[in-house]
Write a protein that holds these residues in place. Sequence first.
Motif, PDB file in Angstrom:
ATOM      1  N   THR A   3       0.845  -1.190   0.000  1.00 49.89           N
ATOM      2  CA  THR A   3       0.000   0.000   0.000  1.00 49.89           C
ATOM      3  C   THR A   3       0.884   1.245   0.000  1.00 49.89           C
ATOM      4  OG1 THR A   3      -0.118   0.185   2.421  1.00 49.89           O
ATOM      5  CG2 THR A   3      -1.783  -1.188   1.329  1.00 49.89           C
ATOM      6  N   ILE A   4       0.331   2.347  -0.483  1.00 54.29           N
ATOM      7  CA  ILE A   4       1.019   3.639  -0.462  1.00 54.29           C
ATOM      8  C   ILE A   4      -0.023   4.740  -0.404  1.00 54.29           C
ATOM      9  CG2 ILE A   4       1.137   3.985  -2.964  1.00 54.29           C
ATOM     10  CD1 ILE A   4       4.034   4.672  -0.498  1.00 54.29           C
ATOM     11  N   ASP A   5       0.314   5.800   0.283  1.00 53.96           N
ATOM     12  CA  ASP A   5      -0.510   7.005   0.322  1.00 53.96           C
ATOM     13  C   ASP A   5      -0.002   7.959  -0.757  1.00 53.96           C
ATOM     14  OD1 ASP A   5      -2.305   9.028   1.349  1.00 53.96           O
ATOM     15  OD2 ASP A   5      -0.613   9.910   2.433  1.00 53.96           O
ATOM     16  N   LEU A   6      -0.921   8.544  -1.518  1.00 55.18           N
ATOM     17  CA  LEU A   6      -0.557   9.525  -2.537  1.00 55.18           C
ATOM     18  C   LEU A   6      -1.149  10.863  -2.121  1.00 55.18           C
ATOM     19  CD1 LEU A   6       0.906   9.666  -5.297  1.00 55.18           C
ATOM     20  CD2 LEU A   6      -1.333   9.397  -6.381  1.00 55.18           C
ATOM     21  N   ASN A   7      -0.292  11.864  -1.944  1.00 57.40           N
ATOM     22  CA  ASN A   7      -0.765  13.171  -1.506  1.00 57.40           C
ATOM     23  C   ASN A   7      -0.444  14.248  -2.536  1.00 57.40           C
ATOM     24  OD1 ASN A   7       1.641  15.031  -0.607  1.00 57.40           O
ATOM     25  ND2 ASN A   7       2.176  13.030   0.269  1.00 57.40           N
ATOM     26  N   ALA A   8      -1.196  15.348  -2.476  1.00 55.14           N
ATOM     27  CA  ALA A   8      -0.978  16.474  -3.389  1.00 55.14           C
ATOM     28  C   ALA A   8      -1.169  17.781  -2.640  1.00 55.14           C
ATOM     29  CB  ALA A   8      -1.931  16.410  -4.576  1.00 55.14           C
ATOM     30  N   ASP A   9      -0.415  18.804  -3.042  1.00 56.21           N
ATOM     31  CA  ASP A   9      -0.542  20.150  -2.491  1.00 56.21           C
ATOM     32  C   ASP A   9      -1.664  20.867  -3.233  1.00 56.21           C
ATOM     33  OD1 ASP A   9       1.726  19.380  -1.123  1.00 56.21           O
ATOM     34  OD2 ASP A   9       3.095  20.572  -2.350  1.00 56.21           O
ATOM     35  N   LEU A  10      -2.737  21.203  -2.523  1.00 52.62           N
ATOM     36  CA  LEU A  10      -3.934  21.753  -3.149  1.00 52.62           C
ATOM     37  C   LEU A  10      -4.415  22.974  -2.381  1.00 52.62           C
ATOM     38  CD1 LEU A  10      -5.724  18.334  -3.861  1.00 52.62           C
ATOM     39  CD2 LEU A  10      -4.371  19.720  -5.462  1.00 52.62           C
ATOM     40  N   ALA A 165       8.093  10.898   0.368  1.00 54.59           N
ATOM     41  CA  ALA A 165       8.953  11.003  -0.811  1.00 54.59           C
ATOM     42  C   ALA A 165       8.191  11.781  -1.877  1.00 54.59           C
ATOM     43  CB  ALA A 165       9.335   9.622  -1.334  1.00 54.59           C
ATOM     44  N   PHE A 166       8.899  12.190  -2.919  1.00 55.47           N
ATOM     45  CA  PHE A 166       8.300  13.005  -3.965  1.00 55.47           C
ATOM     46  C   PHE A 166       8.328  12.272  -5.297  1.00 55.47           C
ATOM     47  CE2 PHE A 166       9.140  15.934  -0.638  1.00 55.47           C
ATOM     48  CZ  PHE A 166       8.143  16.898  -0.748  1.00 55.47           C
ATOM     49  N   ALA A 167       7.149  12.195  -5.912  1.00 54.36           N
ATOM     50  CA  ALA A 167       7.038  11.528  -7.207  1.00 54.36           C
ATOM     51  C   ALA A 167       7.712  12.320  -8.307  1.00 54.36           C
ATOM     52  CB  ALA A 167       5.568  11.302  -7.554  1.00 54.36           C
ATOM     53  N   ALA A 192       7.999   7.587 -16.167  1.00 51.00           N
ATOM     54  CA  ALA A 192       9.113   7.554 -15.219  1.00 51.00           C
ATOM     55  C   ALA A 192       8.635   7.857 -13.799  1.00 51.00           C
ATOM     56  CB  ALA A 192      10.184   8.552 -15.638  1.00 51.00           C
ATOM     57  N   VAL A 193       7.732   8.822 -13.680  1.00 59.26           N
ATOM     58  CA  VAL A 193       7.202   9.178 -12.365  1.00 59.26           C
ATOM     59  C   VAL A 193       6.385   8.017 -11.790  1.00 59.26           C
ATOM     60  CG1 VAL A 193       5.592  10.705 -11.160  1.00 59.26           C
ATOM     61  CG2 VAL A 193       7.266  11.669 -12.754  1.00 59.26           C
ATOM     62  N   ALA A 194       5.551   7.403 -12.628  1.00 54.96           N
ATOM     63  CA  ALA A 194       4.750   6.263 -12.168  1.00 54.96           C
ATOM     64  C   ALA A 194       5.646   5.112 -11.726  1.00 54.96           C
ATOM     65  CB  ALA A 194       3.802   5.819 -13.270  1.00 54.96           C
ATOM     66  N   ASP A 195       6.720   4.858 -12.467  1.00 57.27           N
ATOM     67  CA  ASP A 195       7.653   3.793 -12.092  1.00 57.27           C
ATOM     68  C   ASP A 195       8.347   4.110 -10.764  1.00 57.27           C
ATOM     69  OD1 ASP A 195       7.117   2.175 -14.263  1.00 57.27           O
ATOM     70  OD2 ASP A 195       8.772   2.959 -15.480  1.00 57.27           O
ATOM     71  N   ARG A 196       8.647   5.391 -10.543  1.00 56.93           N
ATOM     72  CA  ARG A 196       9.272   5.768  -9.272  1.00 56.93           C
ATOM     73  C   ARG A 196       8.336   5.462  -8.107  1.00 56.93           C
ATOM     74  NH1 ARG A 196      11.556  11.695  -7.549  1.00 56.93           N
ATOM     75  NH2 ARG A 196      13.510  10.912  -8.439  1.00 56.93           N
ATOM     76  N   VAL A 221       3.650   9.513  -0.787  1.00 53.16           N
ATOM     77  CA  VAL A 221       4.356  10.085  -1.928  1.00 53.16           C
ATOM     78  C   VAL A 221       3.578  11.293  -2.424  1.00 53.16           C
ATOM     79  CG1 VAL A 221       5.232   9.690  -4.253  1.00 53.16           C
ATOM     80  CG2 VAL A 221       5.268   7.831  -2.583  1.00 53.16           C
ATOM     81  N   CYS A 222       4.285  12.397  -2.661  1.00 50.74           N
ATOM     82  CA  CYS A 222       3.659  13.647  -3.087  1.00 50.74           C
ATOM     83  C   CYS A 222       3.789  13.853  -4.591  1.00 50.74           C
ATOM     84  CB  CYS A 222       4.326  14.830  -2.383  1.00 50.74           C
ATOM     85  SG  CYS A 222       3.711  16.453  -2.913  1.00 50.74           S
ATOM     86  N   VAL A 223       2.682  14.268  -5.197  1.00 53.88           N
ATOM     87  CA  VAL A 223       2.709  14.768  -6.566  1.00 53.88           C
ATOM     88  C   VAL A 223       2.171  16.191  -6.525  1.00 53.88           C
ATOM     89  CG1 VAL A 223       0.452  13.749  -7.103  1.00 53.88           C
ATOM     90  CG2 VAL A 223       2.016  14.366  -8.952  1.00 53.88           C
ATOM     91  N   HIS A 224       2.874  17.121  -7.140  1.00 54.10           N
ATOM     92  CA  HIS A 224       2.498  18.531  -7.043  1.00 54.10           C
ATOM     93  C   HIS A 224       1.377  18.886  -8.007  1.00 54.10           C
ATOM     94  CE1 HIS A 224       6.409  18.756  -4.971  1.00 54.10           C
ATOM     95  NE2 HIS A 224       5.842  19.747  -4.323  1.00 54.10           N
ATOM     96  N   GLY A 225       0.304  19.445  -7.467  1.00 58.04           N
ATOM     97  CA  GLY A 225      -0.832  19.832  -8.296  1.00 58.04           C
ATOM     98  C   GLY A 225      -0.516  20.930  -9.287  1.00 58.04           C
ATOM     99  N   ASP A 226       0.525  21.733  -8.999  1.00 57.81           N
ATOM    100  CA  ASP A 226       0.858  22.848  -9.884  1.00 57.81           C
ATOM    101  C   ASP A 226       1.955  22.502 -10.888  1.00 57.81           C
ATOM    102  OD1 ASP A 226       2.876  22.698  -7.980  1.00 57.81           O
ATOM    103  OD2 ASP A 226       3.146  24.868  -7.842  1.00 57.81           O
ATOM    104  N   SER A 227       2.365  21.234 -10.944  1.00 58.05           N
ATOM    105  CA  SER A 227       3.354  20.829 -11.942  1.00 58.05           C
ATOM    106  C   SER A 227       2.706  20.732 -13.318  1.00 58.05           C
ATOM    107  CB  SER A 227       3.961  19.475 -11.576  1.00 58.05           C
ATOM    108  OG  SER A 227       4.726  19.557 -10.389  1.00 58.05           O
TER     109      SER A 227
END
Length: 252
Positions: A3-10, A165-167, A192-196, A221-227
Amino acid sequence: MPTIDLNADLGETTAGNPVADDAAMVSLVSSANVATGYHAGDPHAIRTTLRAAADNGVTVGAHPAYNDPAGFGRRFLDYDLAQLADEILYQIGAVDALARSVGTQVSYVKPHGALYNTIVHNEVHARAVIDAIRAFDRELAVMLLPGGVAVDIAQQRGLRVIAEAFADRGYNPDGTLVKRGTPGAVLTDADAVADRVRRIATDGSLVAVDGTVLNVGAESVCVHGDSPGSVELTRAIVEKLKADGIDLRSVL
């Protein structure tokens, strides 16, 4: 099943000017780091994002920052401990009030931008963040980059630490993030990001810009909403996790 948590800055829309598609992002992630107005966001936009998080069953975290909207919270500002602690406490309380009005609440705190990076090594600012969290609610968790002084202080003071960690950010070989604006700082290739993220979820490691393998042991794992292309990037991550039998789930 891993399992993994996926978070985003919103919640970073200010005066009607969005920097991310919050509605789309909140439908994909399991945790939302919601801006507090100090680096971005206004009360209406913040509450709108919080309502969407509540509607989607997404865990809410406060995302406090240095008081620097002009620099989007990405510049270091010097403070004494008490002043910074009071500003962090104020920001957590504001987001929690808005969250409770839409049927959810703040469950953790993730510092934003320059503050997040500073407390990896700056003991004064790290203590201010931890003091503020404990003053608000000692049961709150704090989301941090592994290996920093803030992690040690939080654990010493009895707070739960969520290792992050950061995606979509480049890593230096010492485990810190590559400074924004330099080559390799932001990753945009969806595959590449998905594989990471898959690698982090399965063996807790990622590859730094020089090829060094880092054992990060991240729970979230964080993915930035503004990327650039953040929604497509996040969707690729979610699809990869599902295809590989990895469960997307909040830590809390």
